[in-house]
Write an enzyme that holds these catalytic residues in place. Structure first.
Site, PDB file in Angstrom:
ATOM      1  N   ASN A   9      -5.012  11.312   0.886  1.00 31.80           N
ATOM      2  CA  ASN A   9      -4.870  11.182   2.336  1.00 31.80           C
ATOM      3  C   ASN A   9      -3.760  10.156   2.582  1.00 31.80           C
ATOM      4  OD1 ASN A   9      -5.120  10.649   5.052  1.00 31.80           O
ATOM      5  ND2 ASN A   9      -7.188   9.786   4.928  1.00 31.80           N
ATOM      6  N   LYS A  11      -2.442   9.217   5.233  1.00 31.88           N
ATOM      7  CA  LYS A  11      -2.629   8.478   6.498  1.00 31.88           C
ATOM      8  C   LYS A  11      -1.307   8.371   7.273  1.00 31.88           C
ATOM      9  CE  LYS A  11      -6.626   6.201   4.556  1.00 31.88           C
ATOM     10  NZ  LYS A  11      -7.530   5.083   4.566  1.00 31.88           N
ATOM     11  N   HIS A  96     -13.011  11.552   9.424  1.00 31.47           N
ATOM     12  CA  HIS A  96     -12.654  10.355   8.647  1.00 31.47           C
ATOM     13  C   HIS A  96     -13.104   9.107   9.407  1.00 31.47           C
ATOM     14  CE1 HIS A  96     -10.328   7.197   6.777  1.00 31.47           C
ATOM     15  NE2 HIS A  96     -10.310   7.965   5.704  1.00 31.47           N
ATOM     16  N   GLU A  98     -11.736   6.379  10.013  1.00 33.62           N
ATOM     17  CA  GLU A  98     -10.756   5.808  10.950  1.00 33.62           C
ATOM     18  C   GLU A  98     -10.728   6.608  12.251  1.00 33.62           C
ATOM     19  OE1 GLU A  98      -7.578   5.761   8.084  1.00 33.62           O
ATOM     20  OE2 GLU A  98      -8.699   4.230   7.012  1.00 33.62           O
ATOM     21  N   GLU A 168     -17.995   8.734   1.897  1.00 34.53           N
ATOM     22  CA  GLU A 168     -17.079   7.590   1.976  1.00 34.53           C
ATOM     23  C   GLU A 168     -17.781   6.442   2.693  1.00 34.53           C
ATOM     24  OE1 GLU A 168     -12.665   8.507   1.708  1.00 34.53           O
ATOM     25  OE2 GLU A 168     -13.201   8.789   3.790  1.00 34.53           O
ATOM     26  N   GLY A 174     -10.280   1.087   1.903  1.00 37.60           N
ATOM     27  CA  GLY A 174      -9.172   0.140   2.010  1.00 37.60           C
ATOM     28  C   GLY A 174      -9.538  -1.306   1.692  1.00 37.60           C
ATOM     29  N   SER A 214     -11.466   3.230  -1.845  1.00 40.50           N
ATOM     30  CA  SER A 214     -10.892   2.345  -2.876  1.00 40.50           C
ATOM     31  C   SER A 214     -10.880   2.960  -4.272  1.00 40.50           C
ATOM     32  CB  SER A 214     -11.619   0.991  -2.883  1.00 40.50           C
ATOM     33  OG  SER A 214     -11.411   0.330  -1.665  1.00 40.50           O
ATOM     34  N   GLY A 235      -6.996   7.179  -0.595  1.00 40.79           N
ATOM     35  CA  GLY A 235      -6.075   6.722   0.447  1.00 40.79           C
ATOM     36  C   GLY A 235      -4.868   6.029  -0.169  1.00 40.79           C
TER      37      GLY A 235
HETATM   38  P1  PGA Z   1      -8.609   4.054   0.345  1.00 39.03           P
HETATM   39  O1  PGA Z   1      -8.861   5.118   1.513  1.00 39.03           O
HETATM   40  O2  PGA Z   1      -8.520   4.836  -0.941  1.00 39.03           O
HETATM   41  O3  PGA Z   1      -7.345   3.357   0.704  1.00 39.03           O
HETATM   42  O4  PGA Z   1      -9.808   3.153   0.328  1.00 39.03           O
HETATM   43  C1  PGA Z   1      -9.755   6.164   1.325  1.00 39.03           C
HETATM   44  C2  PGA Z   1      -9.833   7.009   2.562  1.00 39.03           C
HETATM   45  O5  PGA Z   1      -9.549   6.512   3.648  1.00 39.03           O
HETATM   46  O6  PGA Z   1     -10.184   8.190   2.472  1.00 39.03           O
END
Ligand code: PGA
Length: 258
Positions: A9, A11, A96, A98, A168, A174, A214, A235
Protein backbone atom coordinates in the site's frame (compact mmCIF):
# COMPACT_ATOMS: atom_id res chain seq x y z
CA UNK A 1 -3.26 -23.54 -1.63
CA UNK A 2 -3.65 -19.93 -2.75
CA UNK A 3 -0.40 -17.97 -3.26
CA UNK A 4 1.03 -16.01 -0.35
CA UNK A 5 0.05 -12.37 -0.85
CA UNK A 6 2.47 -9.50 -0.42
CA UNK A 7 0.38 -6.37 -0.84
CA UNK A 8 2.10 -3.00 -0.99
CA UNK A 9 0.00 0.00 0.00
CA UNK A 10 1.99 2.99 -1.27
CA UNK A 11 -0.40 5.41 0.47
CA UNK A 12 0.14 9.11 -0.43
CA UNK A 13 3.71 8.63 -1.61
CA UNK A 14 5.60 8.88 -4.93
CA UNK A 15 5.07 12.54 -5.60
CA UNK A 16 5.79 12.86 -9.29
CA UNK A 17 5.69 10.86 -12.50
CA UNK A 18 9.48 10.75 -12.34
CA UNK A 19 9.34 9.07 -8.92
CA UNK A 20 6.83 6.57 -10.26
CA UNK A 21 9.13 5.75 -13.16
CA UNK A 22 12.03 5.26 -10.77
CA UNK A 23 9.94 2.98 -8.55
CA UNK A 24 8.78 0.87 -11.49
CA UNK A 25 12.32 0.65 -12.84
CA UNK A 26 13.57 -0.64 -9.48
CA UNK A 27 10.72 -3.11 -9.26
CA UNK A 28 11.41 -4.57 -12.70
CA UNK A 29 15.08 -4.83 -11.80
CA UNK A 30 14.34 -6.52 -8.48
CA UNK A 31 12.25 -9.30 -10.07
CA UNK A 32 14.52 -9.87 -13.04
CA UNK A 33 15.09 -13.61 -13.56
CA UNK A 34 12.96 -14.56 -10.54
CA UNK A 35 10.09 -17.02 -10.70
CA UNK A 36 7.25 -17.10 -8.24
CA UNK A 37 4.76 -19.91 -8.11
CA UNK A 38 3.63 -19.63 -4.51
CA UNK A 39 3.65 -15.93 -3.85
CA UNK A 40 1.95 -13.02 -5.49
CA UNK A 41 2.63 -9.31 -5.18
CA UNK A 42 -0.03 -6.60 -5.35
CA UNK A 43 0.77 -2.90 -5.57
CA UNK A 44 -1.74 -0.22 -4.65
CA UNK A 45 -0.43 3.16 -5.87
CA UNK A 46 -2.20 6.52 -5.49
CA UNK A 47 -5.19 6.79 -7.87
CA UNK A 48 -3.54 9.36 -10.11
CA UNK A 49 -0.73 6.96 -10.98
CA UNK A 50 -2.79 3.82 -11.54
CA UNK A 51 -2.40 4.09 -15.30
CA UNK A 52 1.40 4.15 -14.98
CA UNK A 53 1.30 0.95 -12.95
CA UNK A 54 -0.64 -1.02 -15.55
CA UNK A 55 2.44 -2.80 -16.86
CA UNK A 56 3.60 -4.49 -13.71
CA UNK A 57 6.02 -7.43 -13.86
CA UNK A 58 4.63 -11.00 -13.91
CA UNK A 59 3.41 -12.23 -10.53
CA UNK A 60 2.10 -8.79 -9.62
CA UNK A 61 -1.46 -7.50 -9.54
CA UNK A 62 -2.68 -3.93 -9.49
CA UNK A 63 -4.70 -2.58 -6.58
CA UNK A 64 -6.34 0.69 -5.55
CA UNK A 65 -6.31 2.17 -2.06
CA UNK A 66 -10.04 2.89 -1.82
CA UNK A 67 -13.12 3.55 -3.95
CA UNK A 68 -16.69 4.80 -3.67
CA UNK A 69 -19.66 2.43 -3.70
CA UNK A 70 -21.53 4.42 -6.34
CA UNK A 71 -20.75 3.92 -10.01
CA UNK A 72 -21.10 7.55 -11.05
CA UNK A 73 -22.55 10.92 -10.22
CA UNK A 74 -22.29 13.84 -7.86
CA UNK A 75 -19.65 12.52 -5.44
CA UNK A 76 -16.89 15.12 -5.61
CA UNK A 77 -13.40 13.80 -5.15
CA UNK A 78 -14.37 10.12 -5.29
CA UNK A 79 -13.34 7.28 -7.57
CA UNK A 80 -15.81 4.81 -9.07
CA UNK A 81 -15.35 1.02 -9.25
CA UNK A 82 -15.88 1.36 -13.01
CA UNK A 83 -12.88 3.69 -13.24
CA UNK A 84 -10.73 1.17 -11.36
CA UNK A 85 -11.82 -1.59 -13.72
CA UNK A 86 -11.07 0.58 -16.70
CA UNK A 87 -7.53 1.13 -15.40
CA UNK A 88 -7.13 -2.67 -14.99
CA UNK A 89 -7.09 -2.72 -11.21
CA UNK A 90 -7.90 -6.16 -9.82
CA UNK A 91 -7.83 -5.44 -6.08
CA UNK A 92 -9.09 -2.64 -3.87
CA UNK A 93 -8.17 -1.94 -0.24
CA UNK A 94 -11.32 -1.10 1.73
CA UNK A 95 -11.74 0.12 5.30
CA UNK A 96 -8.09 0.93 5.89
CA UNK A 97 -7.63 2.36 9.38
CA UNK A 98 -6.48 5.71 7.95
CA UNK A 99 -9.78 5.94 6.03
CA UNK A 100 -11.63 5.11 9.23
CA UNK A 101 -9.76 7.56 11.48
CA UNK A 102 -9.15 10.46 9.08
CA UNK A 103 -12.32 10.31 6.99
CA UNK A 104 -14.81 8.80 9.41
CA UNK A 105 -15.50 5.64 7.42
CA UNK A 106 -17.87 3.30 9.20
CA UNK A 107 -18.40 -0.45 8.91
CA UNK A 108 -21.65 0.19 7.06
CA UNK A 109 -19.88 2.35 4.45
CA UNK A 110 -17.22 -0.33 4.13
CA UNK A 111 -19.92 -2.96 3.64
CA UNK A 112 -21.40 -0.91 0.78
CA UNK A 113 -17.95 -0.63 -0.79
CA UNK A 114 -17.34 -4.38 -0.44
CA UNK A 115 -20.71 -5.06 -2.14
CA UNK A 116 -19.82 -2.69 -4.99
CA UNK A 117 -16.33 -4.16 -5.41
CA UNK A 118 -17.71 -7.69 -5.65
CA UNK A 119 -20.38 -6.58 -8.08
CA UNK A 120 -17.67 -5.21 -10.34
CA UNK A 121 -15.35 -8.16 -9.98
CA UNK A 122 -12.71 -6.35 -7.95
CA UNK A 123 -11.13 -8.33 -5.11
CA UNK A 124 -11.73 -6.43 -1.86
CA UNK A 125 -8.90 -6.36 0.66
CA UNK A 126 -10.98 -5.62 3.74
CA UNK A 127 -9.16 -4.17 6.76
CA UNK A 128 -10.30 -4.83 10.30
CA UNK A 129 -8.58 -4.46 13.67
CA UNK A 130 -8.68 -2.86 17.09
CA UNK A 131 -7.34 0.48 18.35
CA UNK A 132 -4.77 0.73 21.12
CA UNK A 133 -7.32 1.64 23.87
CA UNK A 134 -9.51 -1.26 22.74
CA UNK A 135 -6.56 -3.62 22.99
CA UNK A 136 -5.63 -2.27 26.41
CA UNK A 137 -9.13 -2.74 27.71
CA UNK A 138 -9.15 -6.35 26.49
CA UNK A 139 -11.94 -6.06 23.94
CA UNK A 140 -9.99 -6.95 20.78
CA UNK A 141 -12.06 -10.06 20.05
CA UNK A 142 -15.35 -8.21 20.55
CA UNK A 143 -14.21 -5.40 18.22
CA UNK A 144 -13.13 -7.85 15.51
CA UNK A 145 -16.40 -9.80 15.92
CA UNK A 146 -18.43 -6.59 15.52
CA UNK A 147 -16.55 -5.64 12.36
CA UNK A 148 -16.99 -9.12 10.88
CA UNK A 149 -20.69 -9.03 11.72
CA UNK A 150 -21.33 -5.61 10.17
CA UNK A 151 -19.31 -6.21 7.03
CA UNK A 152 -19.88 -9.88 6.20
CA UNK A 153 -23.22 -10.84 7.71
CA UNK A 154 -25.26 -10.42 4.56
CA UNK A 155 -22.75 -11.76 2.03
CA UNK A 156 -22.92 -15.23 0.51
CA UNK A 157 -20.22 -17.88 0.88
CA UNK A 158 -19.36 -17.47 -2.78
CA UNK A 159 -18.76 -13.76 -2.27
CA UNK A 160 -16.72 -14.24 0.90
CA UNK A 161 -14.41 -16.72 -0.82
CA UNK A 162 -13.26 -13.93 -3.11
CA UNK A 163 -12.33 -11.52 -0.32
CA UNK A 164 -8.96 -10.95 1.30
CA UNK A 165 -9.41 -10.14 4.98
CA UNK A 166 -6.56 -8.08 6.44
CA UNK A 167 -6.17 -8.11 10.21
CA UNK A 168 -4.43 -4.81 10.92
CA UNK A 169 -4.30 -3.80 14.58
CA UNK A 170 -4.56 -0.03 14.29
CA UNK A 171 -1.86 0.58 16.89
CA UNK A 172 0.62 -1.46 14.83
CA UNK A 173 0.30 0.61 11.67
CA UNK A 174 3.34 2.78 11.03
CA UNK A 175 4.58 2.41 14.61
CA UNK A 176 7.24 -0.29 14.28
CA UNK A 177 5.29 -2.35 16.86
CA UNK A 178 3.64 -5.66 16.09
CA UNK A 179 1.58 -8.12 18.11
CA UNK A 180 3.25 -11.40 19.07
CA UNK A 181 2.90 -14.41 16.79
CA UNK A 182 0.57 -16.00 19.32
CA UNK A 183 -1.66 -12.89 19.53
CA UNK A 184 -1.99 -12.90 15.73
CA UNK A 185 -2.63 -16.63 15.71
CA UNK A 186 -5.41 -16.19 18.28
CA UNK A 187 -7.12 -13.70 15.98
CA UNK A 188 -6.74 -16.13 13.09
CA UNK A 189 -8.36 -18.86 15.19
CA UNK A 190 -11.15 -16.50 16.20
CA UNK A 191 -11.84 -15.43 12.61
CA UNK A 192 -12.01 -19.09 11.57
CA UNK A 193 -14.42 -19.82 14.42
CA UNK A 194 -16.58 -16.83 13.47
CA UNK A 195 -16.94 -17.97 9.87
CA UNK A 196 -17.59 -21.56 11.00
CA UNK A 197 -20.39 -20.44 13.31
CA UNK A 198 -21.92 -17.91 10.94
CA UNK A 199 -21.39 -19.84 7.70
CA UNK A 200 -19.66 -23.22 7.75
CA UNK A 201 -16.28 -24.87 8.32
CA UNK A 202 -15.66 -25.31 4.62
CA UNK A 203 -15.92 -21.59 4.02
CA UNK A 204 -13.92 -20.81 7.17
CA UNK A 205 -11.03 -22.82 5.71
CA UNK A 206 -11.20 -20.91 2.45
CA UNK A 207 -11.25 -17.33 3.77
CA UNK A 208 -7.94 -15.66 3.00
CA UNK A 209 -6.69 -13.88 6.11
CA UNK A 210 -3.55 -11.75 6.01
CA UNK A 211 -1.74 -9.57 8.54
CA UNK A 212 -0.83 -5.87 8.28
CA UNK A 213 0.99 -3.37 10.52
CA UNK A 214 4.76 -2.65 10.57
CA UNK A 215 5.66 -5.66 8.44
CA UNK A 216 9.21 -5.92 7.12
CA UNK A 217 11.38 -8.70 5.75
CA UNK A 218 12.84 -9.33 9.23
CA UNK A 219 9.55 -9.94 11.04
CA UNK A 220 7.70 -11.45 8.07
CA UNK A 221 7.67 -15.07 9.27
CA UNK A 222 6.67 -14.16 12.81
CA UNK A 223 3.64 -12.10 11.72
CA UNK A 224 2.52 -14.31 8.85
CA UNK A 225 3.17 -18.02 8.28
CA UNK A 226 4.12 -18.72 11.91
CA UNK A 227 0.67 -17.34 12.79
CA UNK A 228 -0.97 -19.14 9.84
CA UNK A 229 -1.63 -15.94 7.93
CA UNK A 230 -1.82 -16.20 4.15
CA UNK A 231 -0.06 -12.96 3.33
CA UNK A 232 0.81 -9.44 4.46
CA UNK A 233 -0.32 -5.88 3.84
CA UNK A 234 2.74 -3.67 3.81
CA UNK A 235 2.85 0.14 4.09
CA UNK A 236 6.21 1.84 4.64
CA UNK A 237 8.43 -1.01 3.46
CA UNK A 238 6.52 -1.26 0.18
CA UNK A 239 8.16 2.03 -0.83
CA UNK A 240 11.29 -0.07 -1.38
CA UNK A 241 10.59 -2.41 -4.31
CA UNK A 242 13.53 -4.64 -3.35
CA UNK A 243 12.02 -5.21 0.09
CA UNK A 244 8.67 -6.22 -1.40
CA UNK A 245 10.36 -8.68 -3.73
CA UNK A 246 12.49 -10.00 -0.87
CA UNK A 247 9.31 -10.72 1.10
CA UNK A 248 7.89 -12.57 -1.88
CA UNK A 249 11.07 -14.63 -2.13
CA UNK A 250 11.06 -15.47 1.58
CA UNK A 251 7.42 -16.54 1.36
CA UNK A 252 8.14 -18.55 -1.76
CA UNK A 253 11.01 -20.37 -0.02
CA UNK A 254 8.86 -21.03 3.03
CA UNK A 255 5.99 -22.43 0.94
CA UNK A 256 8.36 -24.58 -1.11
CA UNK A 257 9.95 -26.06 1.98
CA UNK A 258 6.71 -26.91 3.80
P1 PGA B 1 2.89 0.03 7.77
O1 PGA B 1 1.43 0.23 7.16
O2 PGA B 1 3.45 -1.22 7.14
O3 PGA B 1 3.64 1.26 7.43
O4 PGA B 1 2.71 -0.17 9.25
C1 PGA B 1 0.58 -0.86 7.00
C2 PGA B 1 -0.74 -0.41 6.43
O5 PGA B 1 -1.10 0.75 6.61
O6 PGA B 1 -1.44 -1.21 5.80
Amino acid sequence: MKPFLVIGNLKMNLLSEAEVERYLGELHKAVLGKKFTNSLGVIAPPFVYLHQFRDLPDHFGLGAQDMHWEERGAVTGSVSPLMLKDLKAEYVILGHSERRSLFGETDSMIRDKVDAALKHNLIPIVCIGETEPERESGVTIQVVAGQLQSIFEKLSSLQIEKIVLAYEPRWAIGTGRTPSTSDIFQIKVFIRKWFTENFDAKLADKVRVIYGGSVNSMNLGAVSWEAEMGGVLVGKESLYPRELVKMMELAEAERNSS
